[in-house]
Design a protein around this motif. Structure first.
Motif, PDB file in Angstrom:
ATOM      1  N   VAL A  93       1.242   7.077  -6.764  1.00  0.00           N
ATOM      2  CA  VAL A  93       0.122   7.873  -6.999  1.00  0.00           C
ATOM      3  C   VAL A  93       0.617   9.105  -6.484  1.00  0.00           C
ATOM      4  CG1 VAL A  93      -2.191   8.738  -6.227  1.00  0.00           C
ATOM      5  CG2 VAL A  93      -1.670   6.136  -6.475  1.00  0.00           C
ATOM      6  N   PHE A  94       1.251   9.446  -5.597  1.00  0.00           N
ATOM      7  CA  PHE A  94       1.798  10.851  -5.306  1.00  0.00           C
ATOM      8  C   PHE A  94       2.822  11.118  -6.397  1.00  0.00           C
ATOM      9  CE2 PHE A  94       5.305  13.640  -3.639  1.00  0.00           C
ATOM     10  CZ  PHE A  94       4.440  14.693  -2.932  1.00  0.00           C
ATOM     11  N   PHE A  95       3.647  10.418  -6.920  1.00  0.00           N
ATOM     12  CA  PHE A  95       4.422  11.152  -7.967  1.00  0.00           C
ATOM     13  C   PHE A  95       3.765  11.456  -9.407  1.00  0.00           C
ATOM     14  CE2 PHE A  95       7.864   9.717  -5.576  1.00  0.00           C
ATOM     15  CZ  PHE A  95       8.771  10.709  -5.390  1.00  0.00           C
TER      16      PHE A  95
ATOM     17  N   LEU B 112      -3.107  23.291  -4.236  1.00  0.00           N
ATOM     18  CA  LEU B 112      -3.601  22.054  -4.607  1.00  0.00           C
ATOM     19  C   LEU B 112      -2.494  20.826  -4.131  1.00  0.00           C
ATOM     20  CD1 LEU B 112      -6.095  20.240  -5.929  1.00  0.00           C
ATOM     21  CD2 LEU B 112      -4.787  20.666  -8.135  1.00  0.00           C
ATOM     22  N   GLU B 113      -1.168  21.179  -4.398  1.00  0.00           N
ATOM     23  CA  GLU B 113      -0.280  20.337  -3.963  1.00  0.00           C
ATOM     24  C   GLU B 113      -0.229  20.060  -2.591  1.00  0.00           C
ATOM     25  OE1 GLU B 113       3.197  21.750  -5.835  1.00  0.00           O
ATOM     26  OE2 GLU B 113       2.813  20.934  -7.896  1.00  0.00           O
ATOM     27  N   ARG B 114      -0.180  21.229  -1.677  1.00  0.00           N
ATOM     28  CA  ARG B 114      -0.115  21.510  -0.313  1.00  0.00           C
ATOM     29  C   ARG B 114      -1.512  20.675   0.293  1.00  0.00           C
ATOM     30  NH1 ARG B 114       2.536  24.540   3.307  1.00  0.00           N
ATOM     31  NH2 ARG B 114       3.191  25.906   1.491  1.00  0.00           N
ATOM     32  N   ALA B 115      -2.412  20.711  -0.412  1.00  0.00           N
ATOM     33  CA  ALA B 115      -3.778  20.090   0.312  1.00  0.00           C
ATOM     34  C   ALA B 115      -3.780  18.616  -0.009  1.00  0.00           C
ATOM     35  CB  ALA B 115      -4.805  20.762  -0.514  1.00  0.00           C
ATOM     36  N   PHE B 116      -3.249  18.211  -1.243  1.00  0.00           N
ATOM     37  CA  PHE B 116      -3.171  16.635  -1.438  1.00  0.00           C
ATOM     38  C   PHE B 116      -1.938  15.949  -0.505  1.00  0.00           C
ATOM     39  CE2 PHE B 116      -0.662  13.596  -3.456  1.00  0.00           C
ATOM     40  CZ  PHE B 116      -1.663  12.426  -3.743  1.00  0.00           C
TER      41      PHE B 116
ATOM     42  N   ALA C 254       0.804  -1.244  -0.052  1.00  0.00           N
ATOM     43  CA  ALA C 254      -0.117   0.066   0.038  1.00  0.00           C
ATOM     44  C   ALA C 254       0.900   1.358   0.079  1.00  0.00           C
ATOM     45  CB  ALA C 254      -0.767  -0.112   1.425  1.00  0.00           C
ATOM     46  N   VAL C 255       1.982   1.126   0.943  1.00  0.00           N
ATOM     47  CA  VAL C 255       2.979   2.289   0.778  1.00  0.00           C
ATOM     48  C   VAL C 255       3.382   2.603  -0.550  1.00  0.00           C
ATOM     49  CG1 VAL C 255       4.912   3.400   2.046  1.00  0.00           C
ATOM     50  CG2 VAL C 255       3.532   2.113   3.352  1.00  0.00           C
TER      51      VAL C 255
ATOM     52  N   GLN D 269       1.895  14.619  -8.723  1.00  0.00           N
ATOM     53  CA  GLN D 269       2.610  15.596  -8.828  1.00  0.00           C
ATOM     54  C   GLN D 269       3.006  16.017 -10.544  1.00  0.00           C
ATOM     55  OE1 GLN D 269       3.813  17.721  -6.293  1.00  0.00           O
ATOM     56  NE2 GLN D 269       2.431  16.594  -5.130  1.00  0.00           N
ATOM     57  N   LEU D 270       3.347  15.146 -11.272  1.00  0.00           N
ATOM     58  CA  LEU D 270       3.701  15.214 -12.670  1.00  0.00           C
ATOM     59  C   LEU D 270       2.299  15.781 -13.376  1.00  0.00           C
ATOM     60  CD1 LEU D 270       5.475  14.772 -14.742  1.00  0.00           C
ATOM     61  CD2 LEU D 270       4.610  12.452 -15.141  1.00  0.00           C
ATOM     62  N   SER D 271       1.221  15.365 -13.015  1.00  0.00           N
ATOM     63  CA  SER D 271       0.076  15.874 -13.505  1.00  0.00           C
ATOM     64  C   SER D 271      -0.285  17.277 -13.195  1.00  0.00           C
ATOM     65  CB  SER D 271      -1.297  15.011 -13.277  1.00  0.00           C
ATOM     66  OG  SER D 271      -1.115  13.684 -13.311  1.00  0.00           O
ATOM     67  N   PHE D 272       0.009  17.707 -11.908  1.00  0.00           N
ATOM     68  CA  PHE D 272      -0.267  18.975 -11.587  1.00  0.00           C
ATOM     69  C   PHE D 272       0.833  19.993 -12.374  1.00  0.00           C
ATOM     70  CE2 PHE D 272      -1.490  17.534  -7.125  1.00  0.00           C
ATOM     71  CZ  PHE D 272      -2.629  17.601  -7.525  1.00  0.00           C
ATOM     72  N   ARG D 273       2.110  19.654 -12.638  1.00  0.00           N
ATOM     73  CA  ARG D 273       3.051  20.120 -13.440  1.00  0.00           C
ATOM     74  C   ARG D 273       2.598  20.335 -15.001  1.00  0.00           C
ATOM     75  NH1 ARG D 273       5.136  22.495  -9.164  1.00  0.00           N
ATOM     76  NH2 ARG D 273       6.172  21.263  -7.937  1.00  0.00           N
ATOM     77  N   VAL D 274       2.219  19.280 -15.526  1.00  0.00           N
ATOM     78  CA  VAL D 274       1.784  19.190 -17.145  1.00  0.00           C
ATOM     79  C   VAL D 274       0.683  20.177 -17.212  1.00  0.00           C
ATOM     80  CG1 VAL D 274       1.016  17.756 -18.683  1.00  0.00           C
ATOM     81  CG2 VAL D 274       2.664  17.063 -17.541  1.00  0.00           C
TER      82      VAL D 274
END
Length: 301
Positions: free
Chosen positions: A33-35, A243-247, A26-27, A38-43
């Motif tokens: 999922v985190f990465f 958004l990144e901080r909230a996630f 799970a970890v 993060q990549l989706s936010f940047r794109v």
């Protein structure tokens, strides 16, 4: 449904006495999922800049109102919003982005007073406050008022005019909003020698930003054009940093909650485990969450 929830969140025979969401598999999913996000936010920031981008809620109107409210609460005269000082402040903010510096004096030696003089503001008294990395006007003004040198600048009785520049950009590779606050009193024809507030340190020489407060009567009669002319803030629908901080906070809080509940059940049931580091994990996650909150604060100069 209850069995699934128990399997995921609580220690039970079905998950070998450890919540499934805390298993190594799970970890690994959390990390992936985190990465990906993060990549989706940047794109998304580059593909849809009007929807997802860098945004702050800092306005000249609010900064002006809050600064005057601070002065009026101390029995001082409200300041006039001067377009020449605002033009000088705006140019100073842009100059810091262009030359990539964060200081009252530019690397080439240009001082705040030269920006003011360039805008045909002949001053008898002058001062400057700077702020960066704040999300809203309230935070900017509150930080200025919390600093003695910046507060002194805001409450200086000799000042009559004020100007603001609020600019978004990249400083040292990091997106931020720079706020420049300039003060002044014009000299009369009989006054030939300008006086510049000067003390022993840079922070004192150019007094700095103050706490945010609600609009005051001094705002009446000021054209909206004056407020809009010296800011280049482009407001996307969603702030990517928020958004990144909230996630990140949401994920950390979820893991922390599961660890705490797991620890309570282990103690209550007196479950024996070969390996268990709940306390150290809780301390680590708590430190990460605290760090996220601490890094939210801006800086004044």
């Amino acid at each position: 449904m209850k069995t699934l929830a128990t399997h995921l969140f609580l220690p039970d025979e079905s998950n070998n006495q450890r919540p499934k969401l805390l298993h190594p598999q799970a970890v690994m999913i959390y990390v992936v999922v985190f990465f990906i996000l993060q990549l989706s936010f940047r794109v998304g920031k580059f593909v849809y800049p009007d929807i997802l981008g860098f945004a702050t809620n800092i306005t000249i109107e609010k900064l002006f109102a809050l600064t005057n409210q601070e002065r009026q609460e101390k029995g001082l005269n409200p300041l006039n919003l001067d377009p020449n000082l605002s033009a000088a402040a705006f140019e100073k903010a842009q100059d810091m982005f262009v030359d990539n510096y964060w200081a009252h004096v530019a690397p080439d030696g240009i001082t705040p007073w030269q920006f003011i003089e360039k805008e045909d503001y002949a001053y008898l008294y002058a001062g400057e406050n700077l702020a960066k990395d704040f999300a809203d006007s309230q935070g900017v003004v509150s930080a200025w008022m919390a600093s003695s040198s910046h507060r002194d600048n805001i409450l200086k009785k000799e000042y009559r005019d004020i100007g603001f520049g609020v600019v978004n950009g990249k400083l040292n590779g990091q997106e931020t909003t720079l706020v420049v606050q300039m003060f002044g009193q014009k000299k009369s024809l009989a006054q030939k020698t300008p006086f510049v507030s000067s003390q022993t340190t840079a922070a004192q020489t150019f007094l700095t930003p103050t706490p945010f407060i609600s609009p005051s009567p001094a705002i009446t009669g000021v054209s909206p054009v004056v407020f809009a002319s010296f800011t280049d803030l482009k407001k996307p629908l969603i702030d990517v940093l928020t958004l990144e901080r909230a996630f990140s906070l949401g994920l950390l809080m979820l893991l922390l909650s599961i660890l705490i509940v797991d620890g309570v059940f282990v103690i209550k049931r007196k479950t024996v485990r070969v390996v268990g580091h709940n306390i150290s994990h809780i301390i680590f996650l708590t430190a990460l969450i605290s760090l996220l909150f601490l890094t939210k604060k801006g800086v004044v100069l």
